[in-house]
Design a protein around this motif. Structure first.
Motif, PDB file in Angstrom:
ATOM      1  N   ARG A   1       0.826  -1.203   0.000  1.00  0.00           N
ATOM      2  CA  ARG A   1       0.000   0.000   0.000  1.00  0.00           C
ATOM      3  C   ARG A   1       0.868   1.263   0.000  1.00  0.00           C
ATOM      4  O   ARG A   1       0.619   2.201  -0.754  1.00  0.00           O
ATOM      5  CB  ARG A   1      -0.904  -0.031   1.244  1.00  0.00           C
ATOM      6  CG  ARG A   1      -1.907   1.098   1.269  1.00  0.00           C
ATOM      7  CD  ARG A   1      -2.421   1.238   2.684  1.00  0.00           C
ATOM      8  NE  ARG A   1      -3.523   0.308   2.927  1.00  0.00           N
ATOM      9  CZ  ARG A   1      -4.810   0.668   2.859  1.00  0.00           C
ATOM     10  NH1 ARG A   1      -5.116   1.892   2.527  1.00  0.00           N
ATOM     11  NH2 ARG A   1      -5.760  -0.183   3.117  1.00  0.00           N
TER      12      ARG A   1
ATOM     13  N   LYS B   1       2.426   1.770  -3.364  1.00  0.00           N
ATOM     14  CA  LYS B   1       1.436   2.298  -4.313  1.00  0.00           C
ATOM     15  C   LYS B   1       1.328   3.817  -4.160  1.00  0.00           C
ATOM     16  O   LYS B   1       1.285   4.550  -5.152  1.00  0.00           O
ATOM     17  CB  LYS B   1       0.082   1.659  -4.003  1.00  0.00           C
ATOM     18  CG  LYS B   1      -0.531   0.959  -5.176  1.00  0.00           C
ATOM     19  CD  LYS B   1      -1.755   0.209  -4.716  1.00  0.00           C
ATOM     20  CE  LYS B   1      -2.707   0.038  -5.857  1.00  0.00           C
ATOM     21  NZ  LYS B   1      -3.761  -0.902  -5.613  1.00  0.00           N
ATOM     22  N   GLN B   2       1.303   4.277  -2.917  1.00  0.00           N
ATOM     23  CA  GLN B   2       1.217   5.736  -2.674  1.00  0.00           C
ATOM     24  C   GLN B   2       2.454   6.441  -3.226  1.00  0.00           C
ATOM     25  O   GLN B   2       2.367   7.494  -3.848  1.00  0.00           O
ATOM     26  CB  GLN B   2       1.115   6.020  -1.178  1.00  0.00           C
ATOM     27  CG  GLN B   2      -0.310   5.985  -0.693  1.00  0.00           C
ATOM     28  CD  GLN B   2      -0.420   6.024   0.824  1.00  0.00           C
ATOM     29  OE1 GLN B   2       0.583   6.228   1.520  1.00  0.00           O
ATOM     30  NE2 GLN B   2      -1.614   5.818   1.328  1.00  0.00           N
TER      31      GLN B   2
END
Ligand code: HEM
Length: 305
Positions: A30, A33-34
């Motif tokens: 996650r 991804k950011q």
């Protein structure tokens, strides 16, 4: 509409480049991804700050890591680094992410790499960083000009960018990376004629041999392939020399709208023509890494945000 490809895919060769391969720390998908979503903003800001230095970057996702970032949509032809068998070994050493940064100033290349690495923070571990330089008039360390037969001008886009055949990923590019370590003492012990025969080109003035004069084992014989319709199979190479006085060679990098062309060329080099004619150049250099990545189009990064 603005161009939907990362500028480093197509831009002309630079004098300095840095290839950084990264592995994602477990549990960090996650956060990565950011960071990917923000990465193009970081690149754009630095390009504006240092305009005129031909700063370019490509961020690409490893074939094996792709499903972790984008489980629902995959580039149609994304496959792992090809396995080829022959007289020499071509190792397969997957990595999750690639940063390919280049400019005409080593400090600026380094600065962008530093900023991007800061964005990923402790969520990635560096697998390898290879700093590359233009050697003389764009020669490989074996002394031969490299990149001459690369596609030029707008034709680069036709060769390197995915088109309508995969509309979700139009503007993306398939990348293959291999770090080669040269045995330069062994190479320099060859006569000039033997070296030229190995490339199928002359050394000082970089003139291509006629097709009839090229040995079947010449590098350019083994890599200039045609499809069933007689069309040339092409790739866009951004390879560059790297190294120290103790270990040096070529960081081979190819960009293409399909991974198939690289695979066929590597097979032709290693497996040969079925009559025992492999690429003789490979007796003087050793591949120590091999990775397949996909460089997504710019909209893909925006959609992550
Ligand atoms: C051509 C160097 C690996 C594909 C050339 C040339 C040089 C060179 C000096 C001639 C000039 C030019 O057109 O660029 C090297 C070295 C390698 C290496 C030192 C590894 C240590 C590879 C690999 C591939 C490849 C792994 C693809 C699988 C090509 C192609 C050409 C070429 C397509 C142009 C052939 C033509 O149309 O004449 N390379 N290369 N090379 N190389 Fe390589």
């Amino acid at each position: 509409m603005n161009a939907n490809y990362q500028s480093g895919v197509i831009a002309d060769a630079n004098s300095d480049a840095l290839f950084v391969t990264l592995n994602v720390v477990e549990g960090s998908n996650r956060a990565v991804k950011q960071a990917l979503a923000q990465s193009q903003g970081v690149i754009d800001a630095m390009k504006q700050q240092f305009s005129g230095q031909s700063l370019h970057a490509v961020i690409a996702i490893g074939s094996e890591y792709w499903p972790q970032i984008s489980p629902l949509k995959r580039p149609l032809l994304l496959t792992n680094f090809p396995s080829v068998e022959g007289a020499v070994e071509m190792p397969i050493t997957p990595a999750d992410l690639l940063l390919h940064i280049r400019s005409d100033r080593h400090d600026i290349t380094f600065e962008l790499a530093t900023r991007l690495i800061a964005l990923f923070g402790s969520h990635v571990a560096i697998a390898e960083e290879v700093s590359c330089f233009r050697y003389l008039d764009s020669r490989d360390l074996t002394g031969f000009v490299d990149g001459t037969e690369n596609p030029q001008g707008d034709h680069k886009k036709e060769v390197a960018l995915v088109g309508e055949e995969d509309s979700d990923f139009e503007g993306g590019s398939y990348i293959h990376l291999q770090r080669y370590v040269h045995d330069l003492p062994k190479w320099h012990a060859q006569t000039l004629k033997a070296q030229e025969d190995m490339y199928g080109r002359t050394k000082a003035d970089n003139i291509e041999y006629s097709s009839a004069d090229k040995p079947l084992t010449a590098h350019t014989k083994r890599t200039s392939l045609k499809d069933d319709q007689g069309q040339s199979l092409e790739i866009l190479r951004h390879s560059m020399p790297y190294g120290t006085l103790q270990e040096s060679g070529l960081l081979f990098a190819s960009y293409c709208r399909t991974p198939e062309n690289f695979t066929l060329m590597l097979k032709s080099m290693v497996e040969g023509d079925g009559q025992g004619h492999g690429d003789r150049l490979m007796q003087f250099t050793t591949a120590v890494t091999g990775q397949a990545f996909f460089a997504p189009p710019l909209t893909w990064f925006k959609e992550l945000g």
